[in-house]
Design an enzyme around this catalytic site. Structure first.
Site, PDB file in Angstrom:
ATOM      1  N   TYR A  37       4.212  39.045 -61.063  1.00 60.05           N
ATOM      2  CA  TYR A  37       3.848  38.426 -62.286  1.00 60.05           C
ATOM      3  C   TYR A  37       3.735  39.505 -63.218  1.00 60.05           C
ATOM      4  O   TYR A  37       4.679  39.588 -64.393  1.00 60.05           O
ATOM      5  CB  TYR A  37       2.689  37.562 -62.300  1.00 60.05           C
ATOM      6  CG  TYR A  37       2.249  37.267 -63.726  1.00 60.05           C
ATOM      7  CD1 TYR A  37       1.337  37.937 -64.179  1.00 60.05           C
ATOM      8  CD2 TYR A  37       3.110  36.393 -64.460  1.00 60.05           C
ATOM      9  CE1 TYR A  37       0.778  37.444 -65.688  1.00 60.05           C
ATOM     10  CE2 TYR A  37       2.650  35.701 -65.705  1.00 60.05           C
ATOM     11  CZ  TYR A  37       1.579  36.528 -66.444  1.00 60.05           C
ATOM     12  OH  TYR A  37       1.224  36.128 -67.714  1.00 60.05           O
ATOM     13  N   SER A  91       1.636  40.060 -71.284  1.00 55.46           N
ATOM     14  CA  SER A  91       0.344  39.911 -70.379  1.00 55.46           C
ATOM     15  C   SER A  91      -0.450  41.162 -70.180  1.00 55.46           C
ATOM     16  O   SER A  91       0.331  42.370 -69.924  1.00 55.46           O
ATOM     17  CB  SER A  91       0.643  39.174 -69.193  1.00 55.46           C
ATOM     18  OG  SER A  91      -0.562  39.411 -68.334  1.00 55.46           O
ATOM     19  N   LYS A 105       6.624  40.716 -66.435  1.00 53.26           N
ATOM     20  CA  LYS A 105       6.223  40.771 -67.936  1.00 53.26           C
ATOM     21  C   LYS A 105       6.412  42.148 -68.459  1.00 53.26           C
ATOM     22  O   LYS A 105       7.137  42.372 -69.495  1.00 53.26           O
ATOM     23  CB  LYS A 105       4.713  40.380 -68.236  1.00 53.26           C
ATOM     24  CG  LYS A 105       4.450  38.909 -67.891  1.00 53.26           C
ATOM     25  CD  LYS A 105       5.106  38.175 -68.852  1.00 53.26           C
ATOM     26  CE  LYS A 105       4.699  36.558 -68.890  1.00 53.26           C
ATOM     27  NZ  LYS A 105       5.183  35.837 -70.012  1.00 53.26           N
TER      28      LYS A 105
END
Ligand code: WQD
Length: 330
Positions: free
Chosen positions: A140, A116, A144
């Protein structure tokens, strides 16, 4: 045989269709936590389970004689990751570790991973290249980045050919049946507001950008899916260890998206300006030279295609035919 984890999700169904269209045989693993297996092409086997179950993953790799994994399964809502960090580290990081452990045990040596743009955090320059500093601002984004490290380190000792694709802002639909049902990101949130007869929210208009609102690199989910087909072939052709930005390379502001949504829906809605959302960088746009120069891939859809296709699918999903329905819903 390709295994697509998370293949029944919004991005997954597009990726599975693109891989099938490129002539690959595909099997899907999905826990159906928010997947729609009915949207997969006929004949695609779906093994229901969690990537966290390494024995289950080994069984699937063995049963279908998988030779490449496309690992999309994971949680992707930034705001949810802030309130549920442990869940996100478990699902995303331990999930990656489990997939890699199963691959090593079954001698599967190729993987394409869904990373991402969230790994960058703020972007100092006009665009972010793959060697830009990574300073993720959310759990988040941090999951990643950790997955990329896991992948790099384990692939190096296990002889795995791999690529991590850093998705920028994915939106749109490759068909009227393929709407993004997860109302986490800007485009579906605008549509939800239109349906409710409410004013969509603009998180801040005092950023150092031309119109004061945040700029992002919106990429059509069909372009993203096509990038996966390209990279799957590349990791099979040569031993690879590569990170690629997957975006369109152009920025669009929140107000650009609002205007595109007015155009697509035919609803002349107003929006309201709210306080900036903590952690939002002013501008995150991809430098896409690497994937173009090395693999020949570029995005082909523009913002109008993205928002227009998203609206068509959104309307179809609620039985509407377009703008007239949304006005009726106001
Ligand atoms: C976009 C812009 C908001 C909602 C995502 C995720 C992840 C990643 C791409 C893959 C921001 C503004 C939003 C609203 C608004 N992709 N906004 N009103 O924050 O760029 O993060 O990046 O991993 O999907 O990390 O996406 O859609 O939440 O927001 O003004 O109601 O729209 O402030 O500037 P974001 P987003």
């Amino acid at each position: 045989m390709l295994l697509v984890t998370g293949g029944a999700g919004y991005i997954g169904t597009h990726v599975v269709r693109a891989l099938g269209g490129a002539g690959h045989d595909v099997v899907v693993v999905d826990d159906l936590s928010d997947g729609h297996p009915e949207l997969l092409p006929d004949g695609i086997p779906v093994e229901v389970g969690t990537v966290l179950d390494t024995d289950f993953m080994m069984d699937v790799l063995d049963m279908y004689r998988v030779d490449c994994v496309v690992h999309l399964a994971g949680r992707k809502a930034v705001d949810e990751s802030i309130t549920r960090p442990s869940f996100y580290y478990r699902q995303n990081v331990l999930g990656m570790q489990s997939v890699l452990a199963a691959m090593v045990r079954l001698d599967v040596r190729r993987i394409v991973f869904s990373s991402s743009a969230a790994v960058y955090g703020a972007v100092a320059d006009d665009t972010a290249a793959e060697d830009a500093p990574t300073a993720p601002r959310s759990p988040y984004g941090r999951t990643k980045l950790i997955c990329e490290w896991l992948l790099r380190d384990i692939a190096a000792v296990e002889g795995i050919s791999w690529s991590a694709l850093r998705y920028f802002n994915v939106a749109g639909a490759g068909g009227r049946d393929l709407a993004d049902h997860g109302v986490h990101n800007l485009v579906p949130r605008v549509f939800q507001a239109i349906d409710l007869g409410e004013e969509p929210t603009v998180f801040g208009d005092t950023y150092d950008t031309p119109d004061g609102t945040c700029i992002r690199d919106y990429i059509h989910v069909s372009d993203l899916a096509a990038a996966h087909a390209t990279v799957v072939d590349a990791v099979a052709a040569v031993p690879m260890s590569a990170i690629y930005n997957v975006g369109c390379g152009r920025g669009a502001s929140v107000l650009d998206v609002m205007r595109a949504a007015r155009e697509a829906s035919g609803v002349p809605f107003q929006w309201r300006i709210a306080e900036p959302r903590p952690g939002d960088p002013a501008r995150v746009v991809a430098d896409t030279h690497l994937i173009r120069d090395e693999l020949g891939w570029t995005a082909v859809h523009d913002l109008g295609d993205i928002v227009g296709s998203a609206w068509e699918a959104w309307s179809a999903a609620r039985g509407g035919t377009g703008a007239e329905l949304s006005v009726g819903a106001r």
